[in-house]
Design a protein around this motif. Sequence first.
Motif, PDB file in Angstrom:
ATOM      1  N   TYR A  76       4.120   6.662   6.998  1.00 23.64           N
ATOM      2  CA  TYR A  76       3.717   8.138   7.030  1.00 23.64           C
ATOM      3  C   TYR A  76       4.183   8.930   7.715  1.00 23.64           C
ATOM      4  O   TYR A  76       4.036   9.401   8.766  1.00 23.64           O
ATOM      5  CB  TYR A  76       2.684   7.814   8.228  1.00 23.64           C
ATOM      6  CG  TYR A  76       1.455   6.479   7.543  1.00 23.64           C
ATOM      7  CD1 TYR A  76       0.765   6.368   6.298  1.00 23.64           C
ATOM      8  CD2 TYR A  76       2.038   5.056   7.755  1.00 23.64           C
ATOM      9  CE1 TYR A  76       0.180   5.549   5.725  1.00 23.64           C
ATOM     10  CE2 TYR A  76       0.599   3.524   7.482  1.00 23.64           C
ATOM     11  CZ  TYR A  76       0.421   4.352   5.959  1.00 23.64           C
ATOM     12  OH  TYR A  76      -0.758   3.282   5.571  1.00 23.64           O
TER      13      TYR A  76
ATOM     14  N   GLU B 239      -2.262  -6.941   1.798  1.00 14.48           N
ATOM     15  CA  GLU B 239      -1.801  -5.871   1.589  1.00 14.48           C
ATOM     16  C   GLU B 239      -1.315  -5.139   2.507  1.00 14.48           C
ATOM     17  O   GLU B 239      -1.850  -4.239   3.606  1.00 14.48           O
ATOM     18  CB  GLU B 239      -2.852  -4.665   0.089  1.00 14.48           C
ATOM     19  CG  GLU B 239      -4.414  -3.977   1.111  1.00 14.48           C
ATOM     20  CD  GLU B 239      -4.754  -2.996   0.613  1.00 14.48           C
ATOM     21  OE1 GLU B 239      -5.347  -4.107  -0.494  1.00 14.48           O
ATOM     22  OE2 GLU B 239      -5.403  -2.046   0.554  1.00 14.48           O
ATOM     23  N   LEU B 240       0.068  -4.674   2.762  1.00  9.88           N
ATOM     24  CA  LEU B 240       0.441  -3.948   3.549  1.00  9.88           C
ATOM     25  C   LEU B 240       1.346  -2.732   3.618  1.00  9.88           C
ATOM     26  O   LEU B 240       1.510  -2.349   2.506  1.00  9.88           O
ATOM     27  CB  LEU B 240       1.799  -4.949   4.614  1.00  9.88           C
ATOM     28  CG  LEU B 240       1.102  -6.284   5.046  1.00  9.88           C
ATOM     29  CD1 LEU B 240       2.254  -6.965   5.414  1.00  9.88           C
ATOM     30  CD2 LEU B 240      -0.435  -6.530   5.435  1.00  9.88           C
ATOM     31  N   GLY B 241       1.385  -1.678   4.571  1.00 10.86           N
ATOM     32  CA  GLY B 241       1.841  -0.919   4.397  1.00 10.86           C
ATOM     33  C   GLY B 241       2.962  -0.625   5.240  1.00 10.86           C
ATOM     34  O   GLY B 241       4.204  -1.035   4.998  1.00 10.86           O
ATOM     35  N   ARG B 242       2.880   0.120   6.132  1.00  7.93           N
ATOM     36  CA  ARG B 242       3.798   0.755   7.614  1.00  7.93           C
ATOM     37  C   ARG B 242       4.661  -0.916   7.973  1.00  7.93           C
ATOM     38  O   ARG B 242       5.795  -0.681   8.219  1.00  7.93           O
ATOM     39  CB  ARG B 242       3.365   0.558   8.841  1.00  7.93           C
ATOM     40  CG  ARG B 242       2.260  -0.274   9.847  1.00  7.93           C
ATOM     41  CD  ARG B 242       1.918   0.149  10.869  1.00  7.93           C
ATOM     42  NE  ARG B 242       0.914   0.809  10.573  1.00  7.93           N
ATOM     43  CZ  ARG B 242      -0.299   2.641  10.581  1.00  7.93           C
ATOM     44  NH1 ARG B 242       0.357   3.438  11.293  1.00  7.93           N
ATOM     45  NH2 ARG B 242      -1.214   2.935  10.056  1.00  7.93           N
TER      46      ARG B 242
ATOM     47  N   LYS C 298       0.415   4.572   0.390  1.00  2.00           N
ATOM     48  CA  LYS C 298       0.278   5.460   0.670  1.00  2.00           C
ATOM     49  C   LYS C 298       1.240   5.769   2.272  1.00  2.00           C
ATOM     50  O   LYS C 298       1.204   6.220   2.800  1.00  2.00           O
ATOM     51  CB  LYS C 298      -0.997   5.631   1.167  1.00  2.00           C
ATOM     52  CG  LYS C 298      -1.309   3.793   2.318  1.00  2.00           C
ATOM     53  CD  LYS C 298      -2.557   4.432   2.832  1.00  2.00           C
ATOM     54  CE  LYS C 298      -3.828   4.287   1.883  1.00  2.00           C
ATOM     55  NZ  LYS C 298      -4.522   3.388   1.988  1.00  2.00           N
TER      56      LYS C 298
ATOM     57  N   ARG D  99     -14.955  -3.795  -2.666  1.00  2.31           N
ATOM     58  CA  ARG D  99     -14.658  -3.437  -1.518  1.00  2.31           C
ATOM     59  C   ARG D  99     -15.798  -3.511  -0.573  1.00  2.31           C
ATOM     60  O   ARG D  99     -16.636  -2.787  -0.991  1.00  2.31           O
ATOM     61  CB  ARG D  99     -14.388  -1.675  -1.092  1.00  2.31           C
ATOM     62  CG  ARG D  99     -13.563  -2.171   0.177  1.00  2.31           C
ATOM     63  CD  ARG D  99     -12.781   0.005  -0.370  1.00  2.31           C
ATOM     64  NE  ARG D  99     -12.053  -0.580   1.568  1.00  2.31           N
ATOM     65  CZ  ARG D  99     -11.531   0.931   1.917  1.00  2.31           C
ATOM     66  NH1 ARG D  99     -10.975   1.538   0.738  1.00  2.31           N
ATOM     67  NH2 ARG D  99     -11.536   0.598   2.659  1.00  2.31           N
TER      68      ARG D  99
ATOM     69  N   SER E 188      -5.904  -1.023  10.674  1.00  2.00           N
ATOM     70  CA  SER E 188      -4.631  -0.897  10.747  1.00  2.00           C
ATOM     71  C   SER E 188      -3.562  -0.907  12.157  1.00  2.00           C
ATOM     72  O   SER E 188      -4.511  -1.216  13.093  1.00  2.00           O
ATOM     73  CB  SER E 188      -4.730   0.618  10.009  1.00  2.00           C
ATOM     74  OG  SER E 188      -4.206   0.224   9.003  1.00  2.00           O
TER      75      SER E 188
ATOM     76  N   ALA F  98       0.626  -1.282   0.547  1.00  2.00           N
ATOM     77  CA  ALA F  98      -0.005   0.125   0.145  1.00  2.00           C
ATOM     78  C   ALA F  98       0.983   1.539  -0.167  1.00  2.00           C
ATOM     79  O   ALA F  98       1.435   1.432   1.059  1.00  2.00           O
ATOM     80  CB  ALA F  98      -1.111   0.295   1.273  1.00  2.00           C
TER      81      ALA F  98
ATOM     82  N   TYR G  22     -11.358  -4.785   4.231  1.00  2.00           N
ATOM     83  CA  TYR G  22      -9.966  -4.873   4.733  1.00  2.00           C
ATOM     84  C   TYR G  22     -10.765  -3.880   6.296  1.00  2.00           C
ATOM     85  O   TYR G  22     -11.569  -2.195   6.029  1.00  2.00           O
ATOM     86  CB  TYR G  22      -9.686  -2.996   4.178  1.00  2.00           C
ATOM     87  CG  TYR G  22      -7.875  -2.668   4.365  1.00  2.00           C
ATOM     88  CD1 TYR G  22      -7.127  -3.453   4.180  1.00  2.00           C
ATOM     89  CD2 TYR G  22      -8.014  -1.522   5.576  1.00  2.00           C
ATOM     90  CE1 TYR G  22      -5.709  -2.846   4.810  1.00  2.00           C
ATOM     91  CE2 TYR G  22      -6.610  -0.873   6.038  1.00  2.00           C
ATOM     92  CZ  TYR G  22      -5.790  -1.818   6.013  1.00  2.00           C
ATOM     93  OH  TYR G  22      -4.996  -1.504   6.170  1.00  2.00           O
TER      94      TYR G  22
ATOM     95  N   MET H   6     -11.443  -0.452  10.610  1.00  2.00           N
ATOM     96  CA  MET H   6     -12.524  -0.160   9.377  1.00  2.00           C
ATOM     97  C   MET H   6     -12.900  -0.647   9.297  1.00  2.00           C
ATOM     98  O   MET H   6     -13.947  -1.242   7.405  1.00  2.00           O
ATOM     99  CB  MET H   6     -10.902   0.449   8.454  1.00  2.00           C
ATOM    100  CG  MET H   6     -10.437   1.978   8.533  1.00  2.00           C
ATOM    101  SD  MET H   6      -8.247   1.290   6.892  1.00  2.00           S
ATOM    102  CE  MET H   6      -9.350   2.853   5.613  1.00  2.00           C
TER     103      MET H   6
ATOM    104  N   ASP I  49      -0.964  -1.585  -4.267  1.00  2.00           N
ATOM    105  CA  ASP I  49      -2.572  -0.167  -3.664  1.00  2.00           C
ATOM    106  C   ASP I  49      -2.588   0.794  -3.320  1.00  2.00           C
ATOM    107  O   ASP I  49      -1.504   1.458  -2.705  1.00  2.00           O
ATOM    108  CB  ASP I  49      -2.631  -1.467  -2.276  1.00  2.00           C
ATOM    109  CG  ASP I  49      -4.316  -0.755  -2.375  1.00  2.00           C
ATOM    110  OD1 ASP I  49      -5.500  -0.452  -3.077  1.00  2.00           O
ATOM    111  OD2 ASP I  49      -4.342  -0.007  -1.402  1.00  2.00           O
TER     112      ASP I  49
ATOM    113  N   MET J 220      -6.177   1.610  13.589  1.00  2.00           N
ATOM    114  CA  MET J 220      -7.537   2.084  12.751  1.00  2.00           C
ATOM    115  C   MET J 220      -8.603   1.324  12.301  1.00  2.00           C
ATOM    116  O   MET J 220      -7.793   0.688  11.762  1.00  2.00           O
ATOM    117  CB  MET J 220      -6.649   2.955  11.759  1.00  2.00           C
ATOM    118  CG  MET J 220      -7.753   3.674  11.148  1.00  2.00           C
ATOM    119  SD  MET J 220      -6.422   4.605  10.158  1.00  2.00           S
ATOM    120  CE  MET J 220      -5.139   3.988   9.723  1.00  2.00           C
TER     121      MET J 220
HETATM  122  C1  PLP Z   1      -7.155   0.165   2.225  1.00  2.00           C
HETATM  123  C2  PLP Z   1      -6.083   0.154   2.829  1.00  2.00           C
HETATM  124  N1  PLP Z   1      -5.063  -0.090   2.601  1.00  2.00           N
HETATM  125  C3  PLP Z   1      -3.710  -0.219   3.105  1.00  2.00           C
HETATM  126  C4  PLP Z   1      -3.907   0.530   4.850  1.00  2.00           C
HETATM  127  C5  PLP Z   1      -2.451   0.366   4.777  1.00  2.00           C
HETATM  128  O1  PLP Z   1      -2.467   0.351   6.658  1.00  2.00           O
HETATM  129  P1  PLP Z   1      -1.109   0.197   7.207  1.00  2.00           P
HETATM  130  O2  PLP Z   1      -0.008   1.147   6.736  1.00  2.00           O
HETATM  131  O3  PLP Z   1      -0.999  -0.095   8.738  1.00  2.00           O
HETATM  132  O4  PLP Z   1      -0.562  -1.494   6.660  1.00  2.00           O
HETATM  133  C6  PLP Z   1      -4.634   1.190   4.369  1.00  2.00           C
HETATM  134  C7  PLP Z   1      -4.216   2.221   5.418  1.00  2.00           C
HETATM  135  O5  PLP Z   1      -4.630   2.730   6.177  1.00  2.00           O
HETATM  136  C8  PLP Z   1      -5.719   0.913   4.382  1.00  2.00           C
HETATM  137  O6  PLP Z   1      -6.690   2.173   4.187  1.00  2.00           O
END
Ligand code: PLP
Length: 408
Positions: A386, A282-285, A66, A153, A204, A64, A201, A167, A85, A165
């Motif tokens: 972030y 799907e992972l970000g942090r 972001k 979704r 988080s 992810a 999803y 969701m 993502d 967080m």
């Molecule tokens: C749809 C979706 N995917 C992935 C993420 C990434 O989350 P994280 O960085 O905690 O893995 C988020 C975070 O808000 C999200 O909303």
Amino acid sequence: MKPMGAFPREFVAQSGALTIGGRPADGWAVEAGDTPMFVYDIEIVAARIARFRAAMPAIDLHYAIKANPHADLLAAIAPLVDGLDVASSGELAKAMIVKPAASISFAGPGKRDDELVAAITAGATLNVESEGEATRAFAIGDRLGHTPRMAVRVNPDIELRGSGMRMGGRASPFGVDAVRAAALVKAILAAGADWRGFHIYAGSQALDAGAIIETQAATIALAARLAEEASVAPPLVNLGGGFGVPYFAGDAALDVERVGDALAEALASRPAILGKTRFAIELGRWLVAEAGVYLTRVIDIKQSQGETFVVVDGGLNHQLAASGNFGTVVRRNYPIAVAARMGHAPTETVSVVGPLCTPLDRLGDKVALPPVHVGDLIAIFMAGAYGASASPTAFLGHPPASEIVTGI
Ligand SMILES: Cc1ncc(COP(=O)(O)O)c(C=O)c1O
């Protein structure tokens, strides 16, 4: 004195001068030309990805972006993951430089028409967030002569317990409620779209393996139920993610191996309708947070009413999360070090504050540090996710932090 989080494992045993990617922090500051700055060590990201692959059954891993969309970092991560993502057309454009559109999915409520045009033209998968968005996507697809690729979704009727967080499990702007999801799948298929499956999803920043295991099992069951209702097997179920990282004192790292073992079992006994379905997380942090260090230089040290303030050249304008103003209810300290004196015993309790004219600009609150002097570099760990892109960089007009990726 207030506690701080533990240093990430790659840094915890260091003593003397902090090194990042094998090079002293000072060297990075010289290379960047100035502080503040972020250094991201791609070797650490690669180690997390390898650990994920070893722990999990044969599923796809999506990043992810972001969490950290820095171009060099993305270029290094892209070959190591199966998909990206994105959450805007800006992120889509960045992702398409490093990955084919077919492996990119686009989530987020409020996609504008021009964003739908960009995604449909490219052939990225839209994680459709509402019936209205689906209708707009069909109209745009017709106009462009392209078949939209769409996943539904789902706003799940489950939540990820203990997540920073949540969701799911409540009214939400994200996804369509589970009770309407099968009807939307039928509508998408009837309209001739290329249906890619479900995106579910639930939250988080969860550190509790038990909570993630429970959510994944419920997500698989939900996907199966929706598939039965729609009478069609999904090609892909994106199980979400939510793997957290230990930012604060007392946080224990997520037991990913336990999650992987349970997921392997859950998939081995999954309902027949999901027999041919692929799964993704799907992972970000979890992939990038521990790989980043924010380096900022001490400008001044001052006393006020018995407290010592170490004033540094960086602050919440670059690293909002470390100041406790990015989604945390109670402000707690990220791990912080005097870069030249890793492993030295603490001798003083200080607050590390940035240059902004707001009391919110506090990067360390009454932390115990070894001796610290004007000109020293302060390292703030857990800065790979972030950070720069999730901070109010224009606030008060200070220059942006440099960002350097090492290990590529
Ligand atoms: C749809 C979706 N995917 C992935 C993420 C990434 O989350 P994280 O960085 O905690 O893995 C988020 C975070 O808000 C999200 O909303």
